[in-house]
Design an enzyme around this catalytic site. Structure first.
Site, mmCIF file in Angstrom:
data_model
loop_
_atom_site.group_PDB
_atom_site.id
_atom_site.type_symbol
_atom_site.label_atom_id
_atom_site.label_comp_id
_atom_site.label_asym_id
_atom_site.label_seq_id
_atom_site.Cartn_x
_atom_site.Cartn_y
_atom_site.Cartn_z
ATOM 1 N N SER A 142 66.341 60.111 2.135
ATOM 2 C CA SER A 142 65.764 60.029 0.796
ATOM 3 C C SER A 142 65.131 58.659 0.552
ATOM 4 O O SER A 142 64.196 58.318 1.246
ATOM 5 C CB SER A 142 66.859 60.367 -0.213
ATOM 6 O OG SER A 142 66.273 61.006 -1.299
ATOM 7 N N HIS A 149 69.838 68.705 -1.004
ATOM 8 C CA HIS A 149 69.394 67.380 -0.587
ATOM 9 C C HIS A 149 70.538 66.584 0.076
ATOM 10 O O HIS A 149 71.457 66.150 -0.618
ATOM 11 C CB HIS A 149 68.953 66.710 -1.902
ATOM 12 C CG HIS A 149 68.377 65.350 -1.773
ATOM 13 N ND1 HIS A 149 67.140 65.119 -1.228
ATOM 14 C CD2 HIS A 149 68.854 64.142 -2.145
ATOM 15 C CE1 HIS A 149 66.878 63.827 -1.291
ATOM 16 N NE2 HIS A 149 67.904 63.202 -1.827
HETATM 17 C C1 GCU Z 1 65.834 60.416 -6.626
HETATM 18 C C2 GCU Z 1 64.361 60.110 -6.426
HETATM 19 C C3 GCU Z 1 63.895 60.517 -5.038
HETATM 20 C C4 GCU Z 1 64.796 59.929 -3.985
HETATM 21 C C5 GCU Z 1 66.234 60.306 -4.274
HETATM 22 C C6 GCU Z 1 67.276 59.697 -3.328
HETATM 23 O O1 GCU Z 1 66.026 61.787 -6.679
HETATM 24 O O2 GCU Z 1 63.642 60.754 -7.449
HETATM 25 O O3 GCU Z 1 62.551 60.092 -4.820
HETATM 26 O O4 GCU Z 1 64.374 60.338 -2.718
HETATM 27 O O5 GCU Z 1 66.579 59.860 -5.570
HETATM 28 O O6 GCU Z 1 67.074 58.584 -2.834
HETATM 29 O O7 GCU Z 1 68.311 60.342 -3.116
#
Ligand code: GCU
Length: 381
Positions: A217, A360
């Site tokens: 992420s 995620h």
């Molecule tokens: C949030 C953000 C994302 C990112 C994520 C993370 O959801 O909006 O862009 O990738 O955090 O780092 O888990």
């Protein structure tokens, strides 16, 4: 002159093969000497931000501790703690990272550098807390060394006005005087990865020609940015990087630039905010970041329920980047241009990809596939 590449899967994206002055990219030389550097500068000046001039700073690297005493990993690994300290105009900043090296290795070990954005419980040097987010035991058992650095030790993951950790070395960059193209946290985290590479190059137990930077992420965005900037890295693996990582910003079905710069403005330079609700005016898009990996190895992953990361935009961006592998280097990027079903990895080309059923995350399933891909493409040397 073809600055845009129309109708690519319903989007118009900037063309990888036309320089901003109209020169067509017809050879490796034009790509490497002209187009690649100008793309890198666009990302520096308009998205992640430029690091400040550090010619008046001094960085020292110190091996603080090295042991293999059976109190962690059952004696299977040597654990090293390394401290990196930078001094500038009397201001000091230091961070540490840990490195596990297979104790029984007969030659220098290739290494996975993990960008730890989930705190110490997911990156425990003492190995009391096990986590499939960074399964260090499994990585070591497969013949790789693995290092981890916590993002929060490099630069804070909240908006504190660029005053602490790495940022504090440059007090003249705070407040209103901060230039529009000055670095955000992702660039500071990436700077840390490059300093770790400086250390790895000096460690005789590490094969520094085979180092992969890994992140999930926000850490995945950082891994991609690191591979783009620092050509010493052999590979990057990014999990669910999404917007401002591996997913095309244009036509996003998930997070947008307005949302990401609204919640996390400090990840980027200020100039990036001009593209909020205005993606079509960008002279670049994220497929160009992936293209900067070529001809090295790149691995990206998606999750079926992670719509926020815009899975289709992630895959399409890798398809577009594949053209640089193919047209410039005569290599296969992604082995297939059709998005695969979940749990069906694409591993044959220089760009690997898989989609996993679930939310995620990064876990042992992903790591096993990343390691399979690395084994298959010669990372063990
Ligand atoms: C949030 C953000 C994302 C990112 C994520 C993370 O959801 O909006 O862009 O990738 O955090 O780092 O888990």
């Amino acid at each position: 002159m073809k600055l845009m590449n129309p109708d690519y899967r319903g989007r118009t994206v900037p063309d990888l093969f036309t320089c901003s002055d109209g020169t067509p990219v017809t050879s490796k030389e034009v790509w490497e000497k002209k187009r690649r550097p100008e793309i890198l500068e666009m990302f520096r000046n308009q998205e992640y931000g430029c690091l400040p001039d550090m010619s008046d700073a001094k960085t020292m690297i110190r091996l603080a501790d090295s042991r293999c005493d059976g109190t962690f990993m059952g004696g299977q690994a040597i654990r090293r703690t390394v401290e990196i300290e930078t001094e500038r105009k009397g201001i000091h900043f230091s961070f540490t990272f840990v490195l596990f090296i297979p104790a029984s290795a007969k030659k220098a070990s290739p290494c996975f550098l993990m960008i730890g954005n989930r705190g110490i419980a997911n990156a425990d040097p003492a190995r009391h807390f096990m986590s499939s987010f960074w399964p260090a035991e499994m990585i070591v058992s497969r013949g790789y060394a693995t290092a981890v650095v916590l993002t929060q030790d490099l630069a804070p993951d909240y908006d504190e006005g660029f005053t602490t950790r790495f940022h504090k070395l440059f007090p003249e960059y705070t407040g209103e005087q901060r230039p529009g193209n000055a670095w955000g946290a992702i660039s500071a985290w990436s700077w840390g990865c490059s300093r770790i590479m400086d250390y790895l190059e000096t460690d005789p137990l590490i094969d520094a020609r085979h180092v992969c930077v890994v992140g999930h992420s926000r850490g995945g965005k950082t891994a991609l940015w690191t591979l783009a900037q620092d050509q010493r890295f052999f590979m990057a693996a990014s999990s669910c990087a999404g917007n401002s990582g591996d997913a095309l910003a244009r036509g996003s079905t998930g997070e947008t630039i307005a949302q990401i710069t609204g919640r996390f403005p400090y990840w980027f330079c200020k100039n990036y905010r001009q593209y909020a609700h205005n993606e079509n005016s960008m002279p670049f898009d994220q497929h160009m970041l992936l293209a900067l990996a070529a001809p090295r190895l790149l691995y990206t992953t998606s999750r079926t329920f992670d719509n926020w990361a815009n899975q289709k935009g992630q895959f399409d961006s890798a398809v577009l980047a594949s053209e640089v592998y193919e047209r410039i280097y005569g290599l296969t990027g992604l082995e297939s241009k059709t998005m695969p079903k979940p749990e069906t990895p694409l591993h044959k080309g220089m760009i690997g990809y898989h989609m996993k059923t679930g939310e995620h995350n990064l876990d042992e399933y992903n790591w096993n596939l990343i390691l399979d891909f690395a084994d298959m493409h010669g990372m063990q040397g």
